[in-house]
Design a protein around this motif. Structure first.
Motif, short mmCIF file in Angstrom:
data_model
loop_
_atom_site.label_atom_id
_atom_site.label_comp_id
_atom_site.label_asym_id
_atom_site.label_seq_id
_atom_site.Cartn_x
_atom_site.Cartn_y
_atom_site.Cartn_z
N UNK A 292 0.86 -1.30 0.21
CA UNK A 292 -0.05 0.30 -0.08
C UNK A 292 0.66 1.01 0.05
N UNK A 293 0.95 1.39 -1.69
CA UNK A 293 1.73 2.76 -1.59
C UNK A 293 1.68 3.83 -0.57
N UNK A 294 0.64 4.60 0.13
CA UNK A 294 0.48 5.35 0.69
C UNK A 294 0.26 5.52 2.07
N UNK A 295 1.64 4.02 2.83
CA UNK A 295 1.13 3.83 4.03
C UNK A 295 2.79 3.96 4.45
N UNK A 296 3.36 4.31 5.54
CA UNK A 296 4.59 4.33 6.22
C UNK A 296 5.11 2.56 6.07
N UNK A 297 5.97 2.74 6.46
CA UNK A 297 7.22 2.99 4.88
C UNK A 297 6.70 2.77 3.83
#
Lengths: 622, 310, 321
Positions: A292-297
């Motif tokens: 999920x490219x919006x979640x850190x990291x």
């Protein structure tokens, strides 16, 4: 924009038609040299839910209805070929389709198939929103029969995929049966199950004559099939729940082919079985480890790159798939099938399995093992771990996830804790859409035109509609949009190459493998199976052509069409296993297995007897 | 005969201190239990399996979570039962599986007994409306039997906070499915004990309901609870195995049922790899058998009428 | 007597309503039956909404509940979401197989358990008793599906004398009804054996222990002392009383047949309601599930009634009261 798209469409279609004509003519006037006869027995893993094609949703329902109906177009091994459509044209504005169909087609109840039937089917799909394929026909305004064999479809708006998607999946339904039913039931037609055999009538090669719930569907050959009667007298589709049982049934010759999912380890056993062949087809589904490219990291590109260095795709293919697969491409686009023409080979070796490189990147990002517990902490010093969600029903992906987790734990200077979490997929899906999980293992289907990249990576498709990774990159947005409007093949290729470079560089997802699926079938009894490289053996061409074997059966089983990779080349040697001389992982032969099984059985019986004797010898009751 | 034993125990309970009481009943228990060969055999088998479970890391030749060979190896000196689909040692999986299977069975059984015990005590002690409501509910619960109801419960539990791991939902679903029998048993014991003189005496002395339940009724119901924990371990283990076979179990947990599931999915039966699915099945059988044997011995202790039956 | 029956009827009705309401509520906690379609890229959102409307899932829960109770009262079971046809039809397609499989299997196993249990209990401690008991214990301890797999492998694959899937040979033409019956029984043998073996093993011990308990009663001693023949004491006096507590358990198994034999059905690819209900749970097919539960509770109530009648016959204390 629309002009451009139409401009793209017409040459493409023309090309398609020209390309497929010779093959088509050959099919239309076949030389029927083989003998008729025999009962072809196929097994599916599940029974159909309904015989109402308009409502049928499950794959197995569609498969069961498949032999009974004809289509205007069909995908054959990566190309769209016309079937009932004799002539096909699109108006310059792309809003009117004119289709002329063959005039020698009849339904199984003797009524001719005319343009009225085609128009009726299109109209039902366009107007009844409960129909399964309604989504493909949303942009259709209406269809009407111009004369007996010509139908015109009027669109509300331009829809480039209409022919490739809508018309290629549309079974032509008989108007004389379904129109009265529609009038009688209205919306409730969605839950109407037509009666067999009177109402389940198509124009396909086989007609359904009997359905025994939970067991089988029986078809008989349609004598007046417009392409000539199929050779097999009868077709029986069985339902066998357990894949193991189905494979055993093929081995015993109780069924002639099994078209469910088969895991690859049975291939050697099947190849050594007399009379059984294996059709291995390359599935274009790309199984990937998605972030999920919006979640850190995972919003840190370097972190994703570090992950990329921790994945040994070849090892996954060798171990879990027993070599029956192709390691995933870093640029997502697959090097085979219709997409091969857009494949960018330059990104092939973008990352190689290298844990120390991953360690380097992680160190730089501040993920260091500060408290010395063997696991890396987040830059702020707090414990760090993330989760990998494979679906509960796919053991292959669960195993792949476990292997990834294993590699991550082995990163020098402290591992990354990745927890493999298996949940019922129904609960994971919404979480992926809402970006509530870290990573997941998913299999997605590509399209036959490279513009499918839009769906998977464009910002607008984030979440619910196809960009599960929540990936967003303005350049990719522009490029994928351009793919949909650019005509020049060379230019499209350049764009596709550029997208692949970006994807390989930024790794929004890591494609792990493309699977090869084996399907066992009998070669001693039947010949003429049509074996597409990218599709299953249960297809219309097999149904039309398969016939009882007239020549001697091949002594050795036919090799699979795609040369399969040999068994695992050299997986890493066992780290602790003491004996490298242990027997090679050859199949135990059938006989050997049986003796061993007997021994085991004897042990069980002896055990039981011992327990009985022990109990009998107890002190007698006072 | 029944009467004398109960009277004898009652006197014992009234006179001795708590520790004395426990020691006494333990003595009596061992007297009955050791006289029963089958129970002893069961106990012996069970102890061995328990040992294996406890000392798994010392017994197992490999770590079952680590790849130690090629996938699908046949039995050899290095891997006595071969390797599984990712090259993990099956024997080690079996040995560690004892831990997990027993733990699943035990937790499920304890939870079921707790729920059933509490409801049974309440319903038996208070009677009246409480009894009626609880028993109606128990009836309904008994009307949904078996495996499918467990699966249904698991499907519900997935959406609750414990749904974080399939194994939790499976355990709780098994427990929720099997408490109703305990509730009925405990209720009947409570009803019997409630009428006994020493409870009357305690009540007359002004003991609170809470105290009566825990000091007087619970100790008398505890043998039943113990047996029900034991008998539910075996059914829980069998249920877990069945769920795993149907693909409802937790694929990340190496229980015996899940080993069979993997063997089935990877077509061990087609390829003739009997060493993958026969041993875990046997292990389940033997363990469950030993528990059943023990519980037969326990039942004899509790219900003297069937003593010397087997 | 009549008052007992009236009371029974009322409690049954209450149980019925609690049961179906419980299933209505709980099944709606399990998620969205249409979620599979939502994920499917082939299906348009409009289609999902249309189906939601068609099945009445768009209405508020209390409206759905009222509709459900109303249609239940008039005997309508609604439409299956997964099968897209009437629930009644879907269940009735499978129920005959289940009935044909389970009623004989349960009857046989009850009979075997009764005979073996009584004989074994009578000779308790003897070799006969101990060997039968040990075997039954072993069967009870064996996972059901595992037993089925092993039998399938031995008789179906290795010896090859029984078919490995289905309830009849697919597409076979039969010369006569006897041919069909032969084929049917041939397929029937393995699944029914598995269920009989398993159910006998589970039931046997119950009856045996019950008999052993009864044999300790005074009236048995009296009967023996009177010099009555063993057989008469055993079957007329002891077995009858020993059966009393077992009747409920034995009887209720008939009620639970819609639960089917999901494991046996799965292993042998045998059609039946067990697999059907299982899939209804997996696919969250509320209406199919509700239909199955309605049939289940109805049969439980019916069987309970029959059990009461049997008690009346078996237990003179009830009869003469």
């Amino acid at each position: 924009m629309s002009r451009k798209m139409v401009g793209l469409l017409i040459p493409l279609l023309a090309l398609l038609l020209i390309m497929s004509t010779p093959a088509f003519l050959k099919l239309a006037t076949p030389v029927r040299a083989q003998q008729y006869g025999g009962t072809l027995k196929i097994a599916l893993p599940s029974e159909p839910n309904t015989f109402n094609w308009f409502a049928a949703g499950s794959t197995w329902s569609l498969d069961v209805l498949y032999p009974s109906y004809d289509r205007l177009f069909r995908w054959k091994n990566g190309t769209l070929v016309p079937e009932l459509a004799k002539e096909f044209s699109v108006s310059p504005d792309g809003l009117t389709y004119t289709i002329t169909i063959y005039n020698n087609v009849t339904f199984q109840d003797g009524k001719p198939l005319t343009a009225e039937d085609v128009a009726f089917t299109v109209n039902v799909l366009a107007q009844q929103d409960w129909t399964y394929y309604h989504g493909y026909f949303k942009s259709v305004d209406h269809a009407e029969a111009v004369d007996t064999y010509t139908v015109k479809i009027f669109m509300k708006e331009l829809d480039v995929g209409f022919q490739a998607l809508g018309l290629a999946v549309m079974n032509i339904m008989p108007k004389h049966i379904w129109e009265p039913l529609l009038q009688e039931h209205g919306d409730q037609l969605a839950v109407y199950n037509p009666k067999i055999p009177d109402e389940v009538v198509g124009s396909g090669p086989f007609q359904i004559v009997e359905y025994v719930p939970g067991q089988f569907v029986r078809y008989k050959a349609f004598d007046n099939y417009w392409m000539g009667r199929p050779y097999a007298d009868e077709l029986i589709v069985n339902f066998i729940t357990e894949a193991s049982t189905a494979i055993l049934a093929v081995q015993k010759g109780e069924i002639d082919a099994y078209v469910g999912w088969v895991t690859p380890e049975v291939v050697p056993t099947l190849l050594s079985t007399e009379g059984v062949g294996i059709h291995i087809y390359q599935s274009s589904t790309f199984y990937h480890w998605g972030f999920i490219n919006t979640r850190w990291p995972f919003n840190i590109t370097d972190f994703r790159r570090a992950m990329a260095y921790c994945v040994n795709k070849q090892e996954i293919v060798d171990t879990v798939l027993s070599g029956w697969g192709i390691p995933g491409s870093w640029g997502v686009v697959m090097p085979f099938g219709p997409n091969a023409q857009w494949y960018n080979p330059n990104v092939e070796n973008k990352y190689t399995f290298n844990l120390s490189k991953a360690a380097e990147i992680l160190d730089k990002l501040g993920f260091k093992d500060v408290d010395g517990d063997g696991w890396r902490e987040a830059p702020n010093g707090s414990d760090f771990s993330f989760e990998i969600y494979p679906p509960h029903y796919d053991i292959i992906r669960i195993r792949a996830a476990q292997m990834i987790s294993d590699w991550l734990s082995q990163i020098p200077g402290g591992g990354i804790k990745a927890i493999v979490r298996v949940l019922e997929w129904k609960t994971v899906w919404p979480m992926i859409k809402k970006a509530q999980v870290d990573t997941y293992l998913l299999g997605s289907g590509p399209g036959n035109d490279i513009s499918w990249l839009y769906r998977r990576f464009h910002t607008r498709e984030t979440g619910g509609t196809g960009n599960w990774a929540h990936y967003s990159n303005p350049e990719v947005d522009n490029l994928t949009e351009a793919l949909k409007t650019t005509l020049d093949p060379e230019k499209r290729k350049q764009i596709a190459w550029r997208i692949q470079e970006i994807l390989a560089d930024e790794v929004p997802i890591i494609v792990l493998y493309y699977r090869k699926f084996p399907q066992p079938y009998r070669i001693d009894k039947w010949e003429g199976w049509y074996r597409p490289l990218t599709g299953g053996i249960f297809n219309i061409w097999t149904l039309r052509e398969v016939h009882l074997r007239t020549t001697a059966p091949p002594t050795s089983p036919t090799p699979p069409p795609t040369s399969p990779t040999p068994p695992p080349t050299s997986p890493s040697p066992p780290p602790t296993g003491p004996s490298p001389t242990s027997p090679s992982p050859t199949q135990p032969g059938g006989g050997a297995a049986n003796t061993q099984f007997l021994v085991m059985l004897a042990i069980i019986i002896v055990l039981v007897i011992i327990i009985i004797v022990l109990l009998v010898r107890r002190r007698s009751p006072v | 005969m029944t009467e004398t034993v109960e009277v004898g125990r009652k006197e014992v309970i009234l006179k001795r201190t708590r520790w004395g009481r426990i020691k006494d009943s333990l003595n009596e228990f061992w007297l009955v239990f050791s006289n029963n060969t089958s129970a002893l055999v069961g106990l012996a088998i069970f102890s061995v399996i328990l040992m294996v479970a406890v000392f798994a890391p010392f017994i197992a030749p490999y770590d079952p979570y680590v790849k130690t060979g090629m996938p699908f190896e046949a039995p050899s000196d290095a891997h006595l039962l071969g390797t599984n689909d990712v090259g993990e040692d099956i024997l080690s999986e079996l040995i560690y599986g004892a831990r997990i299977s027993l733990l699943i069975g035990f937790v499920a059984a304890v939870v079921a007994t707790l729920i059933g015990g509490v409801l049974g005590l309440l319903s038996g002690y208070y009677g009246g409306v409480v009894d009626e409501v609880i028993m109606r509910f128990t009836d309904v619960w008994l009307a949904f039997p078996g495996l499918l109801f467990t699966i249904f419960l698991a499907a519900v539990l997935v959406r609750t906070p414990i749904g974080g791991r399939i194994i939790y939902t499976v355990i709780i679903a098994i427990a929720l499915n099997s408490w109703s029998g305990v509730a009925r048993l405990v209720r009947s014991v409570t009803l019997k004990v409630k009428e006994m003189p020493f409870v009357e005496a305690a009540r007359a002395a002004g003991a609170s309901n809470f105290k009566i339940i825990f000091r007087h009724i619970l100790p008398n119901a505890s043998p039943i609870l113990l047996v029900s924990v034991l008998t539910r371990i075996d059914s829980a283990m069998l249920t877990e195995a069945s769920l795993s076979f149907l693909g409802i179990g937790d694929p990340t947990v190496k229980s015996w049922g899940m080993i069979i599931h993997y063997a089935m999915i990877r077509n061990a039966i087609v390829t003739g790899r009997w060493w993958w699915f026969i041993p875990p099945g046997l292990m389940i059988s033997i363990t469950v058998l030993s528990i059943i044997l023990i519980s037969i011995g326990l039942e004899e202790y509790i219900n003297p009428r069937i003593r010397r039956g087997f | 007597m009549r008052r007992v029956l009236v009371r029974r009827a009322i409690t049954s009705l209450i149980t019925f309503f609690i049961a179906i309401s419980l299933v209505f509520v709980i099944s709606r906690l399990t998620g969205d039956p249409l979620s599979e379609l939502i994920e499917n890229p082939e299906v348009a959102p409009e289609t999902v909404e249309a189906l939601r409307r068609a099945f009445g899932l768009d209405k508020p829960l209390y409206v759905q509940y009222i509709n459900f109770i109303q249609s239940t009262l008039v005997g309508q079971l609604g439409y299956s979401i997964n099968y897209k046809r009437p629930v009644f039809d879907v269940i009735m397609e499978k129920l005959p197989y289940t009935i044909a499989l389970l009623i004989p299997a349960i009857t046989l196993s009850n009979y075997f358990a009764y005979r073996l249990g009584v004989e074994s209990g009578w000779r308790r401690g003897k070799k006969f008793d101990i060997s039968i008991t040990s075997v039954s214990l072993f069967i009870r301890a064996t996972p059901h599906f595992w037993l089925a797999i092993v039998l399938l492998y031995i008789f179906g694959v290795w010896l090859g004398i029984f078919p490995i899937f289905g309830a009849v040979t697919a597409g076979a033409e039969y010369a006569s009804i006897w041919d069909w019956l032969k084929d049917y029984l041939w397929h029937y043998f393995l699944p029914v054996s598995v269920i009989v073996i398993r159910a006998t093993g589970a039931m046997f011990l119950y009856i045996r222990n019950s008999l052993v308990e009864t044999l300790g009663e005074d009236y048995i001693t009296t009967a023996v002392a009177k010099g009555l023949p063993e057989k008469i004491v055993l079957y007329k006096h002891a077995a009858r009383n020993a059966l009393l507590p077992a009747v409920t358990v034995m009887g209720l198994r008939y009620a639970f047949i819609i639960d089917g034999a999901v494991l046996t059905e799965t292993v042998f690819s045998y059609p039946g309601t067990g697999r059907l209900v299982y899939e209804a749970i997996v696919y969250r097919d509320f209406f199919l599930l509700q239909g199955a539960v309605i049939i289940l509770t109805t049969s439980v109530i019916f069987v309970n009634f029959i059990i009461d009648l049997i008690y009346l016959y078996l237990d003179p204390r009830v009869r003469y009261r």
